[in-house]
Design an enzyme around this catalytic site. Sequence first.
Site: not given
Length: 247
Positions: A75-77, A80, A94, A106, A125, A129
């Site tokens: 749960h990185c806000k 990337f 996720h 979700p 990628d 998510d």
Amino acid sequence: MKKICVITDNEFLYGKLKRIIEGAEYSGYQFDFYYSENNKAFQNKYKGCESFQPINLKAMEDSFYRQYHVFLSLHCKQMFPEKLVGCYRCINVHPGYNPYNRGWFPQVFSILNKKPAGVTIHEMDRELDHGPVICQEYIEIQPYDTSWDVYQRIQQKEADMLEVYLANLLEGNYNRSAMPMEGNVNSKADFEKLCKIDLGRAATYGEVIDFLRATTFDAYDNAYFLDQDGNRVYVSISLKREAGSGK
Ligand code: 0FX
């Protein structure tokens, strides 16, 4: 010693992972923990903490990324950046059942649109998510569940899955399956828009109850309408199933 980079903005999973890695099977790894630089609550709580530091992934140089064996997002806000997901193995835990209701909160949207809820662990990628699925588990939503109820089960499932899969995740010992379709994505703005009640809108009782349970979460004021002075009046629902009925 293999270095693992963990980025998390979630207190529960941070605590859980720290407990898991106390196990002997993780003695050959060094885990570095980071939270998002713009996470105000964590900034206040962990200011000056050497073992848990703020990070802006986009601002990091390749020399930083290169030191790590794998990147783990709990749960990185922050998204990337492409220079990270494009070149290094990044794994996301996720709180949703991909490809349904990817993105923000979700289970809120699963209560509304009846698409599956659950937990997905996947390689990341450049899309949100998104990426090949490593493992996922479904969580059933009952007609008497609020968003809070479902989220408690999702978090517990995430913790259980981390416990079971972590060693294999770190070493890449898993099969991956492509997402069967793109699914749908919800944003923070979608959630905010959802929370504003249009008092003039017609709906069935079923739709109203689903809306209220999707936006009822103990720790937050979500759904609201505006009173004559333009002040928000928050609305939530309490659901109680009769005792001893069936399962
Ligand atoms: O950490 P997290 O559970 O997850 C969120 C996204 O849902 C997820 O898809 C993304 N990968 C991750 C980085 O961020 O979010 P949270 O701790 O802010 O919220 C947890 C639950 O709390 C959420 O599912 C619904 C509820 N909530 C949260 C806020 C901030 C509300 O009902 N209202 C709110 O205003």
